[in-house]
Design a protein around this motif. Structure first.
Motif, short mmCIF file in Angstrom:
data_model
loop_
_atom_site.label_atom_id
_atom_site.label_comp_id
_atom_site.label_asym_id
_atom_site.label_seq_id
_atom_site.Cartn_x
_atom_site.Cartn_y
_atom_site.Cartn_z
N UNK A 112 0.88 -1.17 0.00
CA UNK A 112 0.00 0.00 0.00
C UNK A 112 0.91 1.22 0.00
N UNK A 113 0.77 2.06 -1.02
CA UNK A 113 1.57 3.26 -1.16
C UNK A 113 0.68 4.45 -0.83
N UNK A 114 1.07 5.21 0.17
CA UNK A 114 0.26 6.33 0.62
C UNK A 114 0.99 7.65 0.36
N UNK A 115 0.40 8.47 -0.51
CA UNK A 115 0.97 9.78 -0.80
C UNK A 115 0.52 10.77 0.27
N UNK A 116 1.48 11.37 0.95
CA UNK A 116 1.19 12.33 2.01
C UNK A 116 1.41 13.75 1.52
N UNK A 117 0.39 14.59 1.67
CA UNK A 117 0.45 15.99 1.25
C UNK A 117 -0.31 16.81 2.29
N UNK A 118 0.27 17.94 2.68
CA UNK A 118 -0.39 18.82 3.66
C UNK A 118 -1.73 19.32 3.10
N UNK A 119 -2.71 19.45 4.00
CA UNK A 119 -4.06 19.85 3.59
C UNK A 119 -4.10 21.15 2.80
N UNK A 120 -3.32 22.14 3.22
CA UNK A 120 -3.37 23.44 2.53
C UNK A 120 -2.87 23.32 1.09
N UNK A 121 -1.89 22.46 0.88
CA UNK A 121 -1.39 22.24 -0.48
C UNK A 121 -2.46 21.52 -1.31
N UNK A 122 -3.13 20.55 -0.69
CA UNK A 122 -4.21 19.84 -1.39
C UNK A 122 -5.30 20.81 -1.83
N UNK A 123 -5.70 21.69 -0.92
CA UNK A 123 -6.76 22.66 -1.23
C UNK A 123 -6.35 23.51 -2.42
N UNK A 124 -5.13 24.03 -2.41
CA UNK A 124 -4.66 24.87 -3.52
C UNK A 124 -4.60 24.09 -4.83
N UNK A 125 -4.10 22.86 -4.77
CA UNK A 125 -4.03 22.03 -5.98
C UNK A 125 -5.43 21.80 -6.56
N UNK A 126 -6.38 21.49 -5.69
CA UNK A 126 -7.73 21.18 -6.17
C UNK A 126 -8.44 22.43 -6.70
N UNK A 127 -8.23 23.55 -6.05
CA UNK A 127 -8.83 24.79 -6.56
C UNK A 127 -8.27 25.11 -7.95
N UNK A 128 -6.97 24.88 -8.12
CA UNK A 128 -6.34 25.11 -9.42
C UNK A 128 -6.89 24.13 -10.46
N UNK A 129 -7.01 22.88 -10.06
CA UNK A 129 -7.57 21.87 -10.96
C UNK A 129 -9.01 22.22 -11.34
N UNK A 130 -9.75 22.76 -10.38
CA UNK A 130 -11.13 23.16 -10.65
C UNK A 130 -11.22 24.25 -11.70
N UNK A 131 -10.27 25.18 -11.67
CA UNK A 131 -10.25 26.25 -12.67
C UNK A 131 -9.99 25.68 -14.06
N UNK A 132 -9.08 24.70 -14.11
CA UNK A 132 -8.69 24.12 -15.40
C UNK A 132 -9.72 23.13 -15.95
N UNK A 133 -10.32 22.35 -15.06
CA UNK A 133 -11.20 21.26 -15.51
C UNK A 133 -12.67 21.64 -15.52
N UNK A 134 -13.03 22.64 -14.72
CA UNK A 134 -14.43 23.00 -14.61
C UNK A 134 -15.21 22.07 -13.68
N UNK A 135 -14.52 21.17 -12.98
CA UNK A 135 -15.20 20.26 -12.06
C UNK A 135 -15.74 21.05 -10.88
N UNK A 136 -17.03 20.92 -10.65
CA UNK A 136 -17.69 21.67 -9.58
C UNK A 136 -17.16 21.29 -8.20
N UNK A 137 -16.81 19.99 -8.02
CA UNK A 137 -16.34 19.54 -6.71
C UNK A 137 -14.93 20.05 -6.40
N UNK A 138 -14.24 20.60 -7.40
CA UNK A 138 -12.91 21.18 -7.19
C UNK A 138 -12.94 22.71 -7.18
N UNK A 139 -14.12 23.30 -7.18
CA UNK A 139 -14.21 24.76 -7.25
C UNK A 139 -14.62 25.39 -5.93
#
Length: 192
Positions: A112-139
């Motif tokens: 089992x490989x577990x990728x660890x990333x701080x929550x604040x970095x995750x939030x920023x990554x997902x908000x950025x992904x939401x801008x690019x993809x248009x996914x509502x759950x990432x906005x």
């Protein structure tokens, strides 16, 4: 066979890293998100069943997800193993996966490989992904934070399940993509 459970909260880079591992080791990524989308889009019996729960605002029961996974394993043969992405998410699913691999493939989870990333970095990554993809759950930041919290709540006991079997490795999911890939490959090579 090489059977990898790939863990990581939304935005941790699981999808990106799974592609590299697939290519390197001739594996097939089995993503629960992809399975759900395929079954619902194609109106399969399992897709209809999943929709019936989702339309009522309920979580799809583990049994339905497990049946989809078992079906996917039968469809995708000829690989050196599998990457399980998004499954297992509960202890019940982890036990089911162990059973399926043993009964259907005479095998087991390799690591089992577990990728660890701080929550604040995750939030920023997902908000950025939401801008690019248009996914509502990432906005929506509140929705993102809820998804991250839910991920940890559900997967903590699954992590403990694989730690108890000495099949768990944590990898820092922040940094150059190639460096993260290299660390993941090293962990896989330890078990083959």
């Amino acid at each position: 066979m090489i059977n990898i459970v790939l863990f990581g909260p939304p935005g941790s880079g699981k999808g990106t890293q799974a592609k590299f591992l697939e290519e390197k080791f001739n594996l097939k990524q089995l993503s629960t998100g992809d399975m759900f989308r395929y079954n619902m889009k194609n109106d399969t019996e399992l897709g209809q069943l999943a929709k019936s729960y989702i339309n009522k605002g309920l979580l799809v029961p583990d049994e339905v997800t497990t049946d989809m996974l078992r079906q996917e394993l039968k469809l995708h043969t000829g690989f050196a193993g599998y990457i399980f992405d998004g499954y297992p998410r509960t202890i019940s699913q982890a036990e089911s996966l162990d059973q399926i691999l043993k009964e259907d493939l005479n095998d087991e989870v390799s690591v089992t490989l577990s990728l660890k990333v701080e929550d604040e970095i995750l939030v920023q990554r997902l908000l950025e992904r939401g801008k690019e993809s248009g996914r509502a759950d990432d906005a929506n930041e509140a929705v993102i934070r809820d998804r991250i919290t839910e991920y940890y709540t559900k997967t903590d006991e699954v992590a403990e399940h694989y730690k108890a079997q000495n099949k768990y490795a944590e990898i820092n999911g922040v940094g150059e993509i190639s460096e993260i890939t290299s660390k993941l490959i090293q962990e896989v090579e330890k078990v083959i």
